[in-house]
Design a protein around this motif. Structure first.
Motif, mmCIF file in Angstrom:
data_model
loop_
_atom_site.group_PDB
_atom_site.id
_atom_site.type_symbol
_atom_site.label_atom_id
_atom_site.label_comp_id
_atom_site.label_asym_id
_atom_site.label_seq_id
_atom_site.Cartn_x
_atom_site.Cartn_y
_atom_site.Cartn_z
ATOM 1 N N HIS A 117 35.103 41.548 72.728
ATOM 2 C CA HIS A 117 35.579 42.917 72.697
ATOM 3 C C HIS A 117 34.990 43.704 73.865
ATOM 4 O O HIS A 117 35.686 44.451 74.543
ATOM 5 C CB HIS A 117 35.183 43.549 71.374
ATOM 6 C CG HIS A 117 35.910 44.832 71.110
ATOM 7 N ND1 HIS A 117 37.251 44.860 70.806
ATOM 8 C CD2 HIS A 117 35.498 46.117 71.123
ATOM 9 C CE1 HIS A 117 37.615 46.114 70.635
ATOM 10 N NE2 HIS A 117 36.579 46.902 70.824
ATOM 11 N N GLU A 127 39.457 40.176 67.603
ATOM 12 C CA GLU A 127 39.337 40.069 66.150
ATOM 13 C C GLU A 127 38.509 38.865 65.737
ATOM 14 O O GLU A 127 37.766 38.907 64.783
ATOM 15 C CB GLU A 127 40.720 39.970 65.533
ATOM 16 C CG GLU A 127 41.316 41.335 65.326
ATOM 17 C CD GLU A 127 42.716 41.259 64.793
ATOM 18 O OE1 GLU A 127 43.155 40.156 64.434
ATOM 19 O OE2 GLU A 127 43.360 42.305 64.754
ATOM 20 N N SER A 160 44.165 39.881 75.756
ATOM 21 C CA SER A 160 44.558 39.497 74.395
ATOM 22 C C SER A 160 43.699 40.184 73.349
ATOM 23 O O SER A 160 42.476 40.116 73.386
ATOM 24 C CB SER A 160 44.445 37.995 74.238
ATOM 25 O OG SER A 160 43.099 37.629 74.418
ATOM 26 N N ASP A 161 44.377 40.804 72.453
ATOM 27 C CA ASP A 161 43.712 41.529 71.385
ATOM 28 C C ASP A 161 43.089 40.615 70.359
ATOM 29 O O ASP A 161 42.096 40.924 69.752
ATOM 30 C CB ASP A 161 44.753 42.377 70.653
ATOM 31 C CG ASP A 161 44.537 43.825 70.985
ATOM 32 O OD1 ASP A 161 43.590 44.096 71.736
ATOM 33 O OD2 ASP A 161 45.309 44.643 70.494
ATOM 34 N N LYS A 162 43.762 39.486 70.174
ATOM 35 C CA LYS A 162 43.378 38.609 69.078
ATOM 36 C C LYS A 162 41.949 38.125 69.227
ATOM 37 O O LYS A 162 41.268 37.899 68.248
ATOM 38 C CB LYS A 162 44.325 37.415 69.022
ATOM 39 C CG LYS A 162 44.299 36.605 70.290
ATOM 40 C CD LYS A 162 45.546 35.792 70.393
ATOM 41 C CE LYS A 162 45.756 35.289 71.784
ATOM 42 N NZ LYS A 162 44.861 34.244 72.185
ATOM 43 N N MET A 163 41.478 37.975 70.481
ATOM 44 C CA MET A 163 40.111 37.517 70.665
ATOM 45 C C MET A 163 39.145 38.525 70.077
ATOM 46 O O MET A 163 38.145 38.170 69.463
ATOM 47 C CB MET A 163 39.810 37.335 72.148
ATOM 48 C CG MET A 163 40.521 36.132 72.725
ATOM 49 S SD MET A 163 40.256 35.991 74.467
ATOM 50 C CE MET A 163 38.530 35.568 74.517
#
Lengths: 321, 243
Positions: free
Chosen positions: A14, A7, A2-5
């Motif tokens: 990351h 951010e 998940s990309d949102k993490m």
């Protein structure tokens, strides 16, 4: 993953995401999907930007070339005479003042009212709170249509009146919801503590709520300002006096009758000693495009600065509302 | 009004246009959701941010400005015709804007161009809200990217989608005035007049206030009925409602 993490928690998550990425191998279908996604998004982004770009390069190119639609990717024979000439069009200055005025006054009124009403709707001891809240929100979904609206405005003597631009927008249900949701998400103890110290409702609003609501109020301000600047329908319906025309309305008129305008500007220039050359002589196209850029410029200028900001603001309202 | 055959035909055409254009928008109402899903699939953060920024931009300009852009691009001396001429593909300019054949489609395209990136923001917010453990579980089970999308992301988005769909159905008859007003011309008038524009033209052009008000009120009434019907339907089928 998940990309949102990445951010939300930039560093730690990351890092772990990057580690995982190296240990996974993308399958051929995944790669194919990626290529398709990148291509489609790039194409759509291009379609969104190119119209703006093309008009800008056309306004600074030689007018005889751009009138034929021959300026496609790069400006040819750059000059800025168009912007000088367009400001000679009578009425444009007044319209700019009207647009600017309604944006500044209308936005301040809308933000003030949204902040106060949004705050009041969170106060449980407000008189008839539930009723008034529903009363306000229901107007978002049900309205009688433009003609009843026009007739109401007419009977309120708001035709050909500057107030017609700023009064009807003051109570904006959507903005009130945004502010209300935001205020509800702030700690209640803050208000209680101030209350114990003897703060009245006004002190609470001005000293506590206004300062902590800055992010959401900025979002509301941007939306309200953009709405005011873009508004066209109210001029169309309510205004017949040219001194109250907004820039949007003027632009719409120019698109429909730019040829007579270009003649006028060229005549004005011909009177001066320097004869306009073919490249700087105003054409229908050059006038229309230059005015377009002038009208769109404020949006293009504020948009990149505030973009990240209001996306966050709308998400606050969307997720919880 | 009811006894006049010409006016009845006209009104029928207007209703057909309204249904056609609202129908197209409804048919593709899943686009912002798909847009958001695939946008969040993009791993290159900068590219993703760029796309998101650029695609929301058109939402912030007015329909008048959209029309001005459209005019500059697609009119007979516009850039697209210039391009076609340079490539030697046409001799006479193509009259995109005066064409009445594909008005529903072009109007849908302009709406989508303007609103797609912006509508996706809500779904992006919904995707951000998905519980991370779901992703992890899917990964442990060895799900591919498409499987994660199908079994994790999509189900979490559907409630949001249904709420928005219901609101869209409720405003089925309210296409708004501005877009169709600025794009209308003598050539496409028959196929572009939606109810809102028709009501405006009727009142402001012909001065028939009473008929216009009657139509607008009827329109609002139908919207309310529609809203409560879809709300009831959703309560029955999914056990959730918005009103």
């Amino acid at each position: 993953m998940s990309d949102k993490m990445a951010e939300v928690v930039p560093n730690a998550v990351h890092q772990s995401r990057m580690d995982k990425k190296t240990s996974f191998k993308l399958s051929t279908t995944d790669k194919f999907i990626s290529v398709v996604i990148y291509t489609l998004f790039s194409l759509f982004a291009f379609a969104c930007v190119y119209p703006f770009y093309s008009i800008i390069i056309n306004t600074i190119s030689a007018n005889d070339i751009s009138a034929r639609g021959d300026v496609v990717f790069f400006p040819k024979h750059i000059h800025f005479q168009n912007y000088v000439d367009v400001f000679k069009i009578p009425g444009l200055g007044t319209a700019a003042m009207v647009s600017l005025g309604r944006t500044v006054i209308g936005t301040s009124l809308t933000v003030g009212a949204s902040a106060f009403l949004g705050f009041m709707f969170t106060q449980e001891d407000m008189w008839g709170r539930k009723f008034w809240y529903r009363f306000t929100i229901i107007t978002m979904f049900f309205n009688a249509g433009i003609i009843p609206w026009y007739l109401t405005m007419r009977s309120l003597h708001l035709t050909n009146n500057f107030l017609a631009y700023v009064l009807p927008t003051i109570v904006a249900p959507f903005f009130i919801i945004l502010v209300k949701t935001f205020v509800e998400s702030t700690p209640k103890e803050l208000q209680q503590a101030a209350g114990i110290d003897g703060a009245g409702i006004m002190t609470l609003f001005f000293k506590i709520i206004l300062p902590i609501s800055k992010p959401i109020l900025a979002t509301v301000a941007i939306f309200a300002a953009v709405d005011q600047w873009n508004s066209f329908q109210d001029t169309l319906l309510l205004v017949t006096e040219s001194k109250l025309y907004s820039l949007q309305f003027i632009l719409y008129n120019y698109i429909n009758q730019a040829s007579s305008l270009s003649t006028m500007v060229n005549l004005q220039n011909a009177g001066s000693t320097t004869m306009a050359s073919l490249a700087t002589k105003q054409t229908t196209t050059s006038i229309r495009m230059t005015v377009t850029i002038i009208v769109v410029a404020p949006i293009l200028l504020i948009y990149p600065i505030f973009q990240r900001f209001f996306v966050k603001g709308i998400m606050i309202g969307a997720v919880k509302g | 009004m009811v006894e006049n055959q010409v006016k009845i035909d006209q009104l029928l055409q207007v209703i057909k246009n309204t249904f056609g254009m609202s129908g197209l928008n409804l048919l593709f109402s899943w686009l912002p959701m798909v847009f958001a899903i695939f946008l969040t699939e993009i791993k290159a953060v900068r590219f993703r941010k760029f796309i998101q920024t650029v695609t929301t931009l058109p939402n912030f300009i007015s329909w008048v400005l959209v029309y001005s852009l459209a005019f500059s691009m697609f009119s007979s001396e516009g850039i697209v015709n210039g391009m076609l001429r340079q490539l030697g593909m046409t001799d006479s300019p193509v009259l995109f804007l005066q064409n009445s054949d594909h008005v529903w489609l072009t109007m849908w395209l302009w709406t989508t161009w303007k609103a797609l990136g912006w509508s996706a923001i809500l779904y992006i917010a919904a995707i951000m809200g998905i519980d991370d453990s779901l992703y992890e579980a899917a990964h442990v089970d060895g799900a591919t990217r498409m499987q994660v999308i199908r079994h994790v992301v999509l189900p979490s988005m559907l409630p949001t989608y249904f709420v928005l769909l219901m609101l869209q159905i409720a405003s089925f008859l309210n296409n708004g005035l501005e877009q169709y007003f600025v794009f209308q011309n003598a050539f496409n008038k028959d196929s572009i007049q939606v109810l809102d524009l028709y009501v405006y033209n009727l009142a402001m052009g012909g001065g028939s206030y009473s008929v216009s008000v009657a139509i607008s009120m009827l329109k609002s009434l139908i919207s309310v009925v529609l809203l409560f019907s879809v709300n009831g339907l959703s309560k029955m089928l999914r056990g959730e409602s918005i009103v």
